[in-house]
Motif scaffolding. Structure first.
Motif, PDB file in Angstrom:
ATOM      1  N   VAL A  89       0.875  -1.167   0.000  1.00  0.00           N
ATOM      2  CA  VAL A  89       0.000   0.000   0.000  1.00  0.00           C
ATOM      3  C   VAL A  89       0.913   1.218   0.000  1.00  0.00           C
ATOM      4  CG1 VAL A  89      -1.793   1.251   1.248  1.00  0.00           C
ATOM      5  CG2 VAL A  89      -1.782  -1.250   1.256  1.00  0.00           C
ATOM      6  N   LEU A  90       0.893   1.966  -1.100  1.00  0.00           N
ATOM      7  CA  LEU A  90       1.786   3.111  -1.254  1.00  0.00           C
ATOM      8  C   LEU A  90       0.996   4.382  -1.540  1.00  0.00           C
ATOM      9  CD1 LEU A  90       4.549   1.580  -3.554  1.00  0.00           C
ATOM     10  CD2 LEU A  90       4.662   1.930  -1.097  1.00  0.00           C
ATOM     11  N   LEU A  91       1.621   5.509  -1.263  1.00  0.00           N
ATOM     12  CA  LEU A  91       1.067   6.807  -1.626  1.00  0.00           C
ATOM     13  C   LEU A  91       1.501   7.143  -3.049  1.00  0.00           C
ATOM     14  CD1 LEU A  91       1.891   8.724   1.673  1.00  0.00           C
ATOM     15  CD2 LEU A  91      -0.279   7.705   1.012  1.00  0.00           C
ATOM     16  N   GLY A  92       0.914   8.157  -3.638  1.00  0.00           N
ATOM     17  CA  GLY A  92       1.209   8.534  -5.019  1.00  0.00           C
ATOM     18  C   GLY A  92       2.664   8.906  -5.244  1.00  0.00           C
ATOM     19  N   THR A  93       3.231   9.693  -4.335  1.00  0.00           N
ATOM     20  CA  THR A  93       4.626  10.098  -4.529  1.00  0.00           C
ATOM     21  C   THR A  93       5.582   8.941  -4.274  1.00  0.00           C
ATOM     22  OG1 THR A  93       4.691  10.938  -2.262  1.00  0.00           O
ATOM     23  CG2 THR A  93       4.226  12.528  -4.015  1.00  0.00           C
ATOM     24  N   GLU A  94       5.160   7.953  -3.472  1.00  0.00           N
ATOM     25  CA  GLU A  94       6.021   6.791  -3.216  1.00  0.00           C
ATOM     26  C   GLU A  94       6.171   5.941  -4.475  1.00  0.00           C
ATOM     27  OE1 GLU A  94       5.637   5.618   1.432  1.00  0.00           O
ATOM     28  OE2 GLU A  94       3.905   5.184   0.183  1.00  0.00           O
ATOM     29  N   ILE A  95       5.086   5.697  -5.177  1.00  0.00           N
ATOM     30  CA  ILE A  95       5.173   4.871  -6.375  1.00  0.00           C
ATOM     31  C   ILE A  95       5.961   5.592  -7.457  1.00  0.00           C
ATOM     32  CG2 ILE A  95       2.939   5.570  -7.329  1.00  0.00           C
ATOM     33  CD1 ILE A  95       4.427   2.068  -7.579  1.00  0.00           C
ATOM     34  N   LYS A  96       5.827   6.898  -7.547  1.00  0.00           N
ATOM     35  CA  LYS A  96       6.590   7.657  -8.541  1.00  0.00           C
ATOM     36  C   LYS A  96       8.080   7.593  -8.230  1.00  0.00           C
ATOM     37  CE  LYS A  96       2.928  10.840  -9.776  1.00  0.00           C
ATOM     38  NZ  LYS A  96       2.516  12.242  -9.851  1.00  0.00           N
ATOM     39  N   SER A  97       8.429   7.723  -6.979  1.00  0.00           N
ATOM     40  CA  SER A  97       9.826   7.642  -6.570  1.00  0.00           C
ATOM     41  C   SER A  97      10.363   6.226  -6.769  1.00  0.00           C
ATOM     42  CB  SER A  97       9.962   8.055  -5.109  1.00  0.00           C
ATOM     43  OG  SER A  97      11.306   8.035  -4.716  1.00  0.00           O
ATOM     44  N   ARG A 103      13.363  -8.462  -2.375  1.00  0.00           N
ATOM     45  CA  ARG A 103      13.373  -7.788  -3.661  1.00  0.00           C
ATOM     46  C   ARG A 103      12.116  -6.939  -3.769  1.00  0.00           C
ATOM     47  NH1 ARG A 103      12.124  -9.516  -9.364  1.00  0.00           N
ATOM     48  NH2 ARG A 103      10.735 -11.103  -8.514  1.00  0.00           N
ATOM     49  N   MET A 104      12.265  -5.754  -4.338  1.00  0.00           N
ATOM     50  CA  MET A 104      11.137  -4.874  -4.589  1.00  0.00           C
ATOM     51  C   MET A 104      11.093  -4.631  -6.091  1.00  0.00           C
ATOM     52  SD  MET A 104      10.383  -1.185  -2.819  1.00  0.00           S
ATOM     53  CE  MET A 104      10.516  -1.799  -1.157  1.00  0.00           C
ATOM     54  N   PHE A 105       9.906  -4.778  -6.685  1.00  0.00           N
ATOM     55  CA  PHE A 105       9.807  -4.648  -8.133  1.00  0.00           C
ATOM     56  C   PHE A 105       8.420  -4.163  -8.523  1.00  0.00           C
ATOM     57  CE2 PHE A 105       8.546  -8.866  -6.907  1.00  0.00           C
ATOM     58  CZ  PHE A 105       7.494  -9.205  -7.741  1.00  0.00           C
ATOM     59  N   ILE A 106       8.279  -3.811  -9.794  1.00  0.00           N
ATOM     60  CA  ILE A 106       6.997  -3.422 -10.356  1.00  0.00           C
ATOM     61  C   ILE A 106       6.479  -4.623 -11.136  1.00  0.00           C
ATOM     62  CG2 ILE A 106       5.772  -1.823 -11.872  1.00  0.00           C
ATOM     63  CD1 ILE A 106       6.937  -0.401  -9.476  1.00  0.00           C
ATOM     64  N   GLY A 107       5.279  -5.105 -10.816  1.00  0.00           N
ATOM     65  CA  GLY A 107       4.695  -6.283 -11.455  1.00  0.00           C
ATOM     66  C   GLY A 107       4.271  -6.019 -12.886  1.00  0.00           C
ATOM     67  N   GLU A 108       3.751  -7.050 -13.531  1.00  0.00           N
ATOM     68  CA  GLU A 108       3.333  -6.957 -14.930  1.00  0.00           C
ATOM     69  C   GLU A 108       2.233  -5.917 -15.130  1.00  0.00           C
ATOM     70  OE1 GLU A 108       2.034 -10.874 -15.847  1.00  0.00           O
ATOM     71  OE2 GLU A 108       4.061 -11.718 -15.771  1.00  0.00           O
ATOM     72  N   ARG A 109       1.337  -5.797 -14.153  1.00  0.00           N
ATOM     73  CA  ARG A 109       0.224  -4.866 -14.278  1.00  0.00           C
ATOM     74  C   ARG A 109       0.546  -3.472 -13.752  1.00  0.00           C
ATOM     75  NH1 ARG A 109      -4.345  -7.796 -11.309  1.00  0.00           N
ATOM     76  NH2 ARG A 109      -5.420  -5.850 -11.744  1.00  0.00           N
ATOM     77  N   GLY A 110       1.804  -3.226 -13.375  1.00  0.00           N
ATOM     78  CA  GLY A 110       2.222  -1.899 -12.950  1.00  0.00           C
ATOM     79  C   GLY A 110       2.131  -1.644 -11.463  1.00  0.00           C
ATOM     80  N   PHE A 111       1.819  -2.674 -10.681  1.00  0.00           N
ATOM     81  CA  PHE A 111       1.720  -2.502  -9.227  1.00  0.00           C
ATOM     82  C   PHE A 111       3.054  -2.807  -8.565  1.00  0.00           C
ATOM     83  CE2 PHE A 111      -2.734  -3.745 -10.300  1.00  0.00           C
ATOM     84  CZ  PHE A 111      -3.315  -2.512 -10.012  1.00  0.00           C
ATOM     85  N   ALA A 112       3.331  -2.120  -7.474  1.00  0.00           N
ATOM     86  CA  ALA A 112       4.563  -2.356  -6.722  1.00  0.00           C
ATOM     87  C   ALA A 112       4.416  -3.624  -5.899  1.00  0.00           C
ATOM     88  CB  ALA A 112       4.861  -1.173  -5.815  1.00  0.00           C
ATOM     89  N   LYS A 113       5.401  -4.477  -5.967  1.00  0.00           N
ATOM     90  CA  LYS A 113       5.411  -5.742  -5.237  1.00  0.00           C
ATOM     91  C   LYS A 113       6.706  -5.848  -4.448  1.00  0.00           C
ATOM     92  CE  LYS A 113       1.800  -7.501  -7.469  1.00  0.00           C
ATOM     93  NZ  LYS A 113       0.587  -7.916  -6.835  1.00  0.00           N
ATOM     94  N   VAL A 114       6.659  -6.651  -3.401  1.00  0.00           N
ATOM     95  CA  VAL A 114       7.863  -6.936  -2.633  1.00  0.00           C
ATOM     96  C   VAL A 114       7.902  -8.440  -2.387  1.00  0.00           C
ATOM     97  CG1 VAL A 114       6.805  -6.475  -0.382  1.00  0.00           C
ATOM     98  CG2 VAL A 114       9.245  -6.291  -0.620  1.00  0.00           C
ATOM     99  N   GLU A 115       9.068  -9.021  -2.618  1.00  0.00           N
ATOM    100  CA  GLU A 115       9.256 -10.437  -2.332  1.00  0.00           C
ATOM    101  C   GLU A 115       9.832 -10.534  -0.932  1.00  0.00           C
ATOM    102  OE1 GLU A 115      11.648 -14.316  -4.054  1.00  0.00           O
ATOM    103  OE2 GLU A 115      11.603 -12.472  -5.219  1.00  0.00           O
ATOM    104  N   ILE A 116       9.102 -11.241  -0.051  1.00  0.00           N
ATOM    105  CA  ILE A 116       9.548 -11.387   1.333  1.00  0.00           C
ATOM    106  C   ILE A 116       9.842 -12.855   1.598  1.00  0.00           C
ATOM    107  CG2 ILE A 116       8.313  -9.368   2.204  1.00  0.00           C
ATOM    108  CD1 ILE A 116       6.115 -11.245   3.183  1.00  0.00           C
ATOM    109  N   ALA A 117      10.626 -13.097   2.625  1.00  0.00           N
ATOM    110  CA  ALA A 117      10.979 -14.474   2.964  1.00  0.00           C
ATOM    111  C   ALA A 117      10.952 -14.655   4.471  1.00  0.00           C
ATOM    112  CB  ALA A 117      12.360 -14.817   2.434  1.00  0.00           C
TER     113      ALA A 117
END
Length: 156
Positions: free
Chosen positions: A34-42, A114-128
């Motif tokens: 769950v991110l804010l608008g400026t967070e996803i842009k950054s 790992r933190m990445f942008i998924g196929e649909r443009g959403f921010a994802k994080v891989e946790i373990a």
């Protein structure tokens, strides 16, 4: 003829390289954030650091990501976000229950890999779910990596 705006989006892949050295991973999950608008842009600019990150469970069994820094957006105004604020992670109920039960065990922690942008443009994080390595475990990993490197050199 291609338009001037047709630029291939840069793939964002921010990794926690230190995690593989410090921890042995038991189970990996991919969670939304769950991110804010400026967070996803950054984040799309690649301005994030997950080296010191960890996850905890809060009220109502919600998973929170702490210690991750997403730098302030350069074009942001007075509504810019706080760089180190806790961020909520999104998993299914089944995954949350499993993770919460396992994380209660002694010596286990949840860390971002790992933190990445998924196929649909959403921010994802891989946790373990991870267990900390002892010094001799780290030495064994270094030795195994060196042996593998020597074998690869000998093959060519």
């Amino acid at each position: 003829m291609a338009k001037a705006n047709d630029t291939k989006p840069r793939s964002i892949n921010i990794q926690n390289r230190r995690a593989g050295y410090e921890y042995s991973f038991l189970v990996k999950y991919t969670a939304g954030m769950v991110l804010l608008g400026t967070e996803i842009k950054s984040l799309r600019e690649g301005n994030a650091n997950i080296t010191d990150g960890y996850c905890t469970f809060g009220a109502n069994s919600t998973l929170w990501l702490h210690g991750v820094t997403i730098a302030q957006y350069t074009q942001g105004t007075y509504n810019n976000h706080e760089p180190t604020r806790p961020r909520q992670l999104l998993l299914t109920k089944k995954e949350m229950r499993q993770l919460e039960a396992k994380s209660q065990e002694q010596g286990l922690t949840i860390i971002p890999l790992r933190m990445f942008i998924g196929e649909r443009g959403f921010a994802k994080v891989e946790i373990a779910l991870a267990k900390g390595k002892k010094l001799f475990d780290k030495r064994e990993d270094i030795k195994a990596r060196d042996v593998k490197r020597e074998m690869d050199r000998a093959r060519y």
